[in-house]
Design a protein around this motif. Structure first.
Motif, PDB file in Angstrom:
ATOM      1  N   TRP A 128       0.831  -1.209   0.000  1.00  0.00           N
ATOM      2  CA  TRP A 128       0.000   0.000   0.000  1.00  0.00           C
ATOM      3  C   TRP A 128       0.865   1.259   0.000  1.00  0.00           C
ATOM      4  O   TRP A 128       0.555   2.236  -0.671  1.00  0.00           O
ATOM      5  CB  TRP A 128      -0.923  -0.001   1.222  1.00  0.00           C
ATOM      6  N   ILE A 129       1.948   1.196   0.750  1.00  0.00           N
ATOM      7  CA  ILE A 129       2.878   2.332   0.780  1.00  0.00           C
ATOM      8  C   ILE A 129       3.456   2.565  -0.609  1.00  0.00           C
ATOM      9  O   ILE A 129       3.503   3.695  -1.105  1.00  0.00           O
ATOM     10  CB  ILE A 129       4.015   2.072   1.794  1.00  0.00           C
ATOM     11  N   ASP A 130       3.900   1.485  -1.265  1.00  0.00           N
ATOM     12  CA  ASP A 130       4.520   1.597  -2.589  1.00  0.00           C
ATOM     13  C   ASP A 130       3.556   2.168  -3.627  1.00  0.00           C
ATOM     14  O   ASP A 130       3.982   2.766  -4.620  1.00  0.00           O
ATOM     15  CB  ASP A 130       5.026   0.228  -3.065  1.00  0.00           C
ATOM     16  N   GLN A 131       2.264   1.980  -3.415  1.00  0.00           N
ATOM     17  CA  GLN A 131       1.264   2.505  -4.349  1.00  0.00           C
ATOM     18  C   GLN A 131       0.821   3.923  -3.996  1.00  0.00           C
ATOM     19  O   GLN A 131       0.033   4.517  -4.722  1.00  0.00           O
ATOM     20  CB  GLN A 131       0.043   1.585  -4.385  1.00  0.00           C
ATOM     21  N   GLU A 135      -5.274   5.296   2.196  1.00  0.00           N
ATOM     22  CA  GLU A 135      -6.109   4.415   3.014  1.00  0.00           C
ATOM     23  C   GLU A 135      -6.263   3.083   2.276  1.00  0.00           C
ATOM     24  O   GLU A 135      -6.240   3.032   1.041  1.00  0.00           O
ATOM     25  CB  GLU A 135      -7.477   5.046   3.299  1.00  0.00           C
ATOM     26  N   ALA A 136      -6.415   2.008   3.057  1.00  0.00           N
ATOM     27  CA  ALA A 136      -6.541   0.671   2.451  1.00  0.00           C
ATOM     28  C   ALA A 136      -7.213  -0.259   3.450  1.00  0.00           C
ATOM     29  O   ALA A 136      -7.219  -0.008   4.663  1.00  0.00           O
ATOM     30  CB  ALA A 136      -5.172   0.132   2.055  1.00  0.00           C
ATOM     31  N   GLY A 237       4.575   6.959  -2.372  1.00  0.00           N
ATOM     32  CA  GLY A 237       4.712   5.758  -3.181  1.00  0.00           C
ATOM     33  C   GLY A 237       6.186   5.412  -3.272  1.00  0.00           C
ATOM     34  O   GLY A 237       6.875   5.335  -2.258  1.00  0.00           O
ATOM     35  N   GLN A 238       6.676   5.260  -4.481  1.00  0.00           N
ATOM     36  CA  GLN A 238       8.113   5.089  -4.704  1.00  0.00           C
ATOM     37  C   GLN A 238       8.673   6.296  -5.479  1.00  0.00           C
ATOM     38  O   GLN A 238       9.687   6.188  -6.167  1.00  0.00           O
ATOM     39  CB  GLN A 238       8.389   3.788  -5.452  1.00  0.00           C
ATOM     40  N   TYR A 239       8.006   7.437  -5.321  1.00  0.00           N
ATOM     41  CA  TYR A 239       8.399   8.651  -6.038  1.00  0.00           C
ATOM     42  C   TYR A 239       9.115   9.646  -5.134  1.00  0.00           C
ATOM     43  O   TYR A 239       8.699   9.869  -3.989  1.00  0.00           O
ATOM     44  CB  TYR A 239       7.169   9.363  -6.598  1.00  0.00           C
TER      45      TYR A 239
END
Length: 264
Positions: A128-131, A135-136, A237-239
């Motif tokens: 979820w963090i990478d995306q 919230e999830a 995310g990963q940005y």
């Protein structure tokens, strides 16, 4: 000054999310670089499998490795193609059993809109963090990747399965009642997975270390622009998000050897 091959940032689920970049022999705590000027320079390629200086094709692998290694097989992106539960090999049955025959989660995440996804249970909440989800919530927990895959396919007819990365990075998001979404989607879960439905759980909220969100996005491609300098204003995310609205997707650039210099 730091130099090494890029791999996706390591994360810790805290408030805010903590990011670490393992590069070469160094381990950078990226949150500490916020508001600092950073220089990035493309040096060469290094395939994550063969480690040769060959152009990266996808997922950090050169073209020949991408079509050979089990980590890039079709079932990675399409879990419904998993066959280890049938004792059928795709590329490497031992690896496939190790990954596929373990608990998997089908979840809803809200990054730019509500979407359905699949991940190994051990990758919650990392996925979820990478995306960049703020919230999830988990919907089902199944014993293998195949069951998760067919559940995702069934639910995709009723909810999205893609993230709009531009909307996510601009933080143009709306809160949703994911528990209600979960209840509404329950009826569409395949019969084989119905017994694994998670009845009572609450959504997880995530807070990212962003000081300033970009207004107009400019995606940095180090292969086209091999040198860049900018002030780091956020990570989501990963940005990496920079002051001039430039954004850099670390995961999409796995396999590139880069030089990172903290200038101020």
């Amino acid at each position: 000054m730091f130099e090494g091959v890029l791999i996706k940032m390591i994360t810790e689920f805290e408030d805010p999310i903590q990011y670490y970049l393992n590069i070469g022999s160094d381990f950078l705590h990226m949150n500490q670089l916020l508001n600092k000027k950073i220089a990035l320079k493309f040096v060469k390629f290094e395939c994550l499998n063969c480690h040769l200086d060959k152009p990266i094709y996808r997922q950090g692998f050169c073209k020949s490795c991408f079509f050979e290694v089990p980590q890039a097989a079709d079932w990675i992106m399409k879990p419904e193609l998993s066959k280890a539960h049938l004792n059928e090999e795709d590329r490497d049955l031992e690896y496939e059993k190790k990954v596929q025959l373990q608990p998997h989660i089908v979840y809803l995440a809200n990054s730019s809109n509500v979407k359905v996804g699949v991940t190994r249970k051990t990758q919650v909440p990392t996925r979820w963090i990478d995306q960049g989800a703020h919230e999830a919530i988990e919907i089902v927990e199944v014993p293998n990747r195949y069951l998760a895959g067919i559940t995702e396919v069934a639910l995709k007819d009723h909810v999205g399965d893609k993230t709009n990365w531009r909307t996510m990075l601009k933080n143009e998001i709306q809160d949703e009642d994911l528990t209600q979404w979960r209840e509404n989607l329950k009826q569409y879960i395949p019969e084989e997975a119905k017994e694994y439905f998670i009845e009572n759980n609450s959504e997880t909220n995530l807070n990212f270390p962003v000081l300033e969100y970009p207004k107009k996005l400019k995606s940095l491609n180090l292969q086209k622009t091999p040198e860049y300098e900018g002030v780091l204003k956020g990570i989501k995310g990963q940005y990496l998000i920079f002051e001039d609205d430039t954004v850099f997707n670390v995961r999409a650039n796995e396999g590139l050897v880069v030089n990172i210099n903290v200038l101020s």
